[in-house]
Design a protein around this motif. Structure first.
Motif, PDB file in Angstrom:
ATOM      1  N   THR A 156      84.103   7.366  27.357  1.00  0.00           N
ATOM      2  CA  THR A 156      85.334   8.159  27.405  1.00  0.00           C
ATOM      3  C   THR A 156      85.208   9.304  28.394  1.00  0.00           C
ATOM      4  OG1 THR A 156      85.821   7.625  25.095  1.00  0.00           O
ATOM      5  CG2 THR A 156      86.941   9.530  26.035  1.00  0.00           C
ATOM      6  N   LEU A 157      84.136  10.096  28.261  1.00  0.00           N
ATOM      7  CA  LEU A 157      83.996  11.309  29.064  1.00  0.00           C
ATOM      8  C   LEU A 157      83.689  11.013  30.529  1.00  0.00           C
ATOM      9  CD1 LEU A 157      82.059  13.509  26.516  1.00  0.00           C
ATOM     10  CD2 LEU A 157      84.427  13.736  27.211  1.00  0.00           C
ATOM     11  N   CYS A 158      82.802  10.061  30.790  1.00  0.00           N
ATOM     12  CA  CYS A 158      82.463   9.746  32.175  1.00  0.00           C
ATOM     13  C   CYS A 158      83.658   9.151  32.911  1.00  0.00           C
ATOM     14  CB  CYS A 158      81.278   8.775  32.224  1.00  0.00           C
ATOM     15  SG  CYS A 158      79.678   9.557  31.979  1.00  0.00           S
ATOM     16  N   GLY A 159      84.400   8.287  32.235  1.00  0.00           N
ATOM     17  CA  GLY A 159      85.569   7.702  32.871  1.00  0.00           C
ATOM     18  C   GLY A 159      86.610   8.744  33.236  1.00  0.00           C
ATOM     19  N   GLN A 160      86.844   9.679  32.313  1.00  0.00           N
ATOM     20  CA  GLN A 160      87.840  10.710  32.582  1.00  0.00           C
ATOM     21  C   GLN A 160      87.340  11.717  33.611  1.00  0.00           C
ATOM     22  OE1 GLN A 160      88.981  12.264  28.754  1.00  0.00           O
ATOM     23  NE2 GLN A 160      90.069  10.408  28.183  1.00  0.00           N
ATOM     24  N   ALA A 161      86.041  12.066  33.565  1.00  0.00           N
ATOM     25  CA  ALA A 161      85.490  13.002  34.551  1.00  0.00           C
ATOM     26  C   ALA A 161      85.522  12.410  35.950  1.00  0.00           C
ATOM     27  CB  ALA A 161      84.060  13.382  34.167  1.00  0.00           C
ATOM     28  N   PHE A 162      85.198  11.129  36.071  1.00  0.00           N
ATOM     29  CA  PHE A 162      85.237  10.477  37.383  1.00  0.00           C
ATOM     30  C   PHE A 162      86.665  10.412  37.904  1.00  0.00           C
ATOM     31  CE2 PHE A 162      85.317   6.790  40.245  1.00  0.00           C
ATOM     32  CZ  PHE A 162      84.239   7.082  41.064  1.00  0.00           C
ATOM     33  N   GLY A 163      87.611  10.125  37.010  1.00  0.00           N
ATOM     34  CA  GLY A 163      88.998  10.089  37.428  1.00  0.00           C
ATOM     35  C   GLY A 163      89.520  11.445  37.849  1.00  0.00           C
ATOM     36  N   ALA A 164      88.925  12.520  37.286  1.00  0.00           N
ATOM     37  CA  ALA A 164      89.333  13.880  37.644  1.00  0.00           C
ATOM     38  C   ALA A 164      88.533  14.426  38.818  1.00  0.00           C
ATOM     39  CB  ALA A 164      89.160  14.798  36.439  1.00  0.00           C
ATOM     40  N   GLN A 179      85.439  15.050  39.056  1.00  0.00           N
ATOM     41  CA  GLN A 179      84.350  15.944  38.643  1.00  0.00           C
ATOM     42  C   GLN A 179      83.074  15.106  38.492  1.00  0.00           C
ATOM     43  OE1 GLN A 179      84.642  19.206  38.381  1.00  0.00           O
ATOM     44  NE2 GLN A 179      86.833  19.228  38.831  1.00  0.00           N
ATOM     45  N   VAL A 180      82.636  14.511  39.597  1.00  0.00           N
ATOM     46  CA  VAL A 180      81.557  13.528  39.565  1.00  0.00           C
ATOM     47  C   VAL A 180      80.240  14.146  39.095  1.00  0.00           C
ATOM     48  CG1 VAL A 180      80.290  11.837  40.936  1.00  0.00           C
ATOM     49  CG2 VAL A 180      82.702  12.264  41.416  1.00  0.00           C
ATOM     50  N   HIS A 181      80.028  15.424  39.404  1.00  0.00           N
ATOM     51  CA  HIS A 181      78.758  16.066  39.044  1.00  0.00           C
ATOM     52  C   HIS A 181      78.556  16.126  37.533  1.00  0.00           C
ATOM     53  CE1 HIS A 181      81.738  19.343  38.891  1.00  0.00           C
ATOM     54  NE2 HIS A 181      80.966  19.838  37.937  1.00  0.00           N
ATOM     55  N   MET A 182      79.658  16.050  36.757  1.00  0.00           N
ATOM     56  CA  MET A 182      79.546  16.122  35.303  1.00  0.00           C
ATOM     57  C   MET A 182      78.979  14.847  34.701  1.00  0.00           C
ATOM     58  SD  MET A 182      80.324  19.092  34.233  1.00  0.00           S
ATOM     59  CE  MET A 182      80.313  18.661  32.506  1.00  0.00           C
ATOM     60  N   LEU A 183      79.043  13.733  35.434  1.00  0.00           N
ATOM     61  CA  LEU A 183      78.555  12.467  34.883  1.00  0.00           C
ATOM     62  C   LEU A 183      77.075  12.542  34.536  1.00  0.00           C
ATOM     63  CD1 LEU A 183      81.311  11.558  36.100  1.00  0.00           C
ATOM     64  CD2 LEU A 183      80.221   9.396  36.692  1.00  0.00           C
ATOM     65  N   GLY A 184      76.277  13.122  35.433  1.00  0.00           N
ATOM     66  CA  GLY A 184      74.853  13.241  35.177  1.00  0.00           C
ATOM     67  C   GLY A 184      74.549  14.111  33.977  1.00  0.00           C
ATOM     68  N   ILE A 185      75.305  15.199  33.801  1.00  0.00           N
ATOM     69  CA  ILE A 185      75.102  16.097  32.654  1.00  0.00           C
ATOM     70  C   ILE A 185      75.469  15.386  31.357  1.00  0.00           C
ATOM     71  CG2 ILE A 185      75.901  18.240  31.571  1.00  0.00           C
ATOM     72  CD1 ILE A 185      76.211  19.381  34.387  1.00  0.00           C
ATOM     73  N   TYR A 186      76.591  14.668  31.374  1.00  0.00           N
ATOM     74  CA  TYR A 186      76.991  13.911  30.188  1.00  0.00           C
ATOM     75  C   TYR A 186      75.936  12.861  29.835  1.00  0.00           C
ATOM     76  CZ  TYR A 186      81.741  15.851  30.489  1.00  0.00           C
ATOM     77  OH  TYR A 186      82.836  16.676  30.510  1.00  0.00           O
ATOM     78  N   MET A 187      75.395  12.184  30.838  1.00  0.00           N
ATOM     79  CA  MET A 187      74.390  11.157  30.581  1.00  0.00           C
ATOM     80  C   MET A 187      73.133  11.758  29.962  1.00  0.00           C
ATOM     81  SD  MET A 187      72.706   8.359  33.203  1.00  0.00           S
ATOM     82  CE  MET A 187      72.007   9.628  34.261  1.00  0.00           C
ATOM     83  N   GLN A 188      72.685  12.900  30.488  1.00  0.00           N
ATOM     84  CA  GLN A 188      71.510  13.561  29.903  1.00  0.00           C
ATOM     85  C   GLN A 188      71.765  13.953  28.450  1.00  0.00           C
ATOM     86  OE1 GLN A 188      69.799  16.684  32.555  1.00  0.00           O
ATOM     87  NE2 GLN A 188      71.255  15.888  34.044  1.00  0.00           N
ATOM     88  N   ARG A 189      72.963  14.453  28.182  1.00  0.00           N
ATOM     89  CA  ARG A 189      73.304  14.847  26.813  1.00  0.00           C
ATOM     90  C   ARG A 189      73.268  13.635  25.886  1.00  0.00           C
ATOM     91  NH1 ARG A 189      78.632  18.263  26.730  1.00  0.00           N
ATOM     92  NH2 ARG A 189      77.368  19.432  28.236  1.00  0.00           N
ATOM     93  N   SER A 190      73.764  12.518  26.385  1.00  0.00           N
ATOM     94  CA  SER A 190      73.764  11.291  25.580  1.00  0.00           C
ATOM     95  C   SER A 190      72.344  10.771  25.372  1.00  0.00           C
ATOM     96  CB  SER A 190      74.628  10.224  26.259  1.00  0.00           C
ATOM     97  OG  SER A 190      74.803   9.096  25.443  1.00  0.00           O
ATOM     98  N   TRP A 191      71.481  10.873  26.396  1.00  0.00           N
ATOM     99  CA  TRP A 191      70.079  10.487  26.225  1.00  0.00           C
ATOM    100  C   TRP A 191      69.445  11.240  25.059  1.00  0.00           C
ATOM    101  CZ3 TRP A 191      68.282  10.805  32.044  1.00  0.00           C
ATOM    102  CH2 TRP A 191      68.586   9.603  32.678  1.00  0.00           C
TER     103      TRP A 191
END
Length: 443
Positions: free
Chosen positions: A102-110, A112-124
């Motif tokens: 949900t979050l990566c798809g919406q961040a990429f669409g907005a 805000q590509v740099h947020m994808l890596g932060i979201y992934m680390q949080r999910s890890w």
């Protein structure tokens, strides 16, 4: 006000509006042109994903093929371990990781590509901690399966195999978030290549460990662990080396507003677990029927064909006895109905995840699957004495009802309102306002 059409002599461009969307089509030929273009775009992304999923599930089928040459008891043991324990784990971990979808798809669409890596680390972080919760289930798999009424011989052997596959649980905590990270950016070709290479590697390891070295179930477990970790490591290596725009290194921002992310992860887990565990209940219920070894083995074959759909049925069937082939043939038409439903239901669920409807779909799944489908299957299987056909038929009815309800909800959805609410969802579940985020706190 209608958006003006661009007319430069090309039918494709003429149908495009200035904002990148299609203008209103006015004839069948224009509708056909739009359908053709969108279908091509869809399959450019979908085909590598489909291939990767097929390769992933083919590893389980290959394991069944190799183990099927050992004996029916071994096949049933692995089937019940995969269908109950691993499916339980898979559903839980995939659900927890789907918050990232949900979050990566919406961040990429907005943008805000740099947020994808932060979201992934949080999910890890969240999934690694979640993996620890699953350890006791693996350690006490045999008693759990016996408590659920499974055949003692099958349960004991399944318990041994389950404990040996414990290392694979932690690989899921790495691979699932990484997959969502790559999917959000449409970096799907690399996932397909990794899936293909890993499938070949898995087949070689199964042949080496089972056929050559004679390790039996231990060899199957070792091959499975190695395959799962090779997949996770390969994906991470690609992210670190080739995703410079979306991966800016490890960041303390991954620990910000962790609880908001956990809440979304739990909602996602409940939604998908209710769906995936629903299928898990089929072999559990069937395990109480007479001649459980043959029934579970035949169900294993049908469920694997249902998951793969592109694998050759005879190739799986030749690994088992003649007796099992006859049992499979009786269930084949149920398999056909399930495959038709599976062509629609995952698409609807994917839309729900993308829109952040996890909690709503979780309630629908609970009602359709567990309040309707399983009870109906029990009544048809045990009260009406239809056996495994009745159990499966009842569960198909639950999936059909869930699909109808979700289709009705999609039909009544106000899509303009959903678009407006996307930013607020990202701020709430992402734990911060991404429009003001700056990449200045990287480690």
């Amino acid at each position: 006000m209608e958006t003006p059409l661009l007319n430069n002599g090309d039918d494709s461009n003429r149908l495009k509006a200035e904002n990148g969307d299609y203008a209103e089509v006015k004839c069948i030929s224009e509708a056909a042109t739009v359908f053709k273009e969108e279908t091509i775009k869809l399959w450019k992304i979908a085909m590598p994903l489909v291939f990767n999923i097929v390769c992933y599930y083919a590893t389980t089928s290959l394991t069944n093929i190799f183990v099927g040459h050992l004996w029916e008891l071994q096949l049933s043991a692995i089937s019940i371990s995969v269908s109950v324990i691993y499916t339980f784990t898979f559903g839980f971990m995939l659900g927890m990781g789907s918050a990232l979808e949900t979050l990566c798809g919406q961040a990429f669409g907005a943008a805000q590509v740099h947020m994808l890596g932060i979201y992934m680390q949080r999910s890890w972080i969240i999934l690694l901690l979640s993996s620890l919760v699953l350890v006791p289930i693996y350690i006490f798999a045999a008693p759990v399966l016996k408590f659920l009424g499974q055949d003692p011989d099958v349960a004991n052997l399944a318990g041994q195999y389950t404990i040996l596959t414990l290392p694979s649980v932690f690989s899921l905590a790495i691979s699932f978030p990484t997959q969502k990270f790559l999917q959000a950016q449409s970096k799907v070709d690399v996932m397909a290549w990794i899936g293909f290479i890993v499938l070949i590697e898995h087949a070689v390891l199964l042949w080496l460990f089972i056929s050559v070295m004679g390790w039996g179930l231990r060899g199957a477990a070792a091959a499975f662990n190695i395959t799962e970790w090779v997949t996770a490591i390969a994906q991470v290596v690609y992210v670190f080396g080739w995703c410079k725009n979306s991966w800016k290194g490890f960041s303390w921002a991954a620990f910000n507003e962790m609880w908001a992310f956990v809440r979304l992860s739990i909602s996602s887990a409940v939604m998908l677990c209710l769906e995936i565990w629903y299928v898990m209940s089929l072999p559990l219920l069937a395990g109480h029927l007479p001649n459980a070894v043959i029934i579970i083995g035949s169900l294993s074959i049908c469920m694997n064909v249902n998951e793969l759909q592109l694998m050759i049925f005879v190739g799986i069937n030749t690994a088992v006895s003649k007796e099992l082939q006859q049992a499979v043939s009786k269930l084949a038409w149920f398999l056909g109905v399930t495959m038709v439903l599976n062509s629609v239901q995952p698409v609807i669920s994917g839309i729900a995840v993308g829109l952040g409807w996890q909690a709503t779909v979780a309630n629908i799944n609970l009602a359709c699957y567990y309040a309707f489908g399983i009870p109906l299957g029990y009544i048809l299987g045990y009260v009406a004495h239809f056996g495994v056909m009745g159990i499966w038929g009842g569960m198909i009815a639950g999936i059909f009802l869930q699909t109808l309800i979700l289709l009705f909800i999609l039909y009544r959805t106000n899509w303009s309102k959903e678009v407006e609410e996307t930013s607020s969802r990202m701020q709430k579940w992402g734990g911060q306002d991404i429009s003001t985020h700056k990449v200045g706190d990287d480690i």
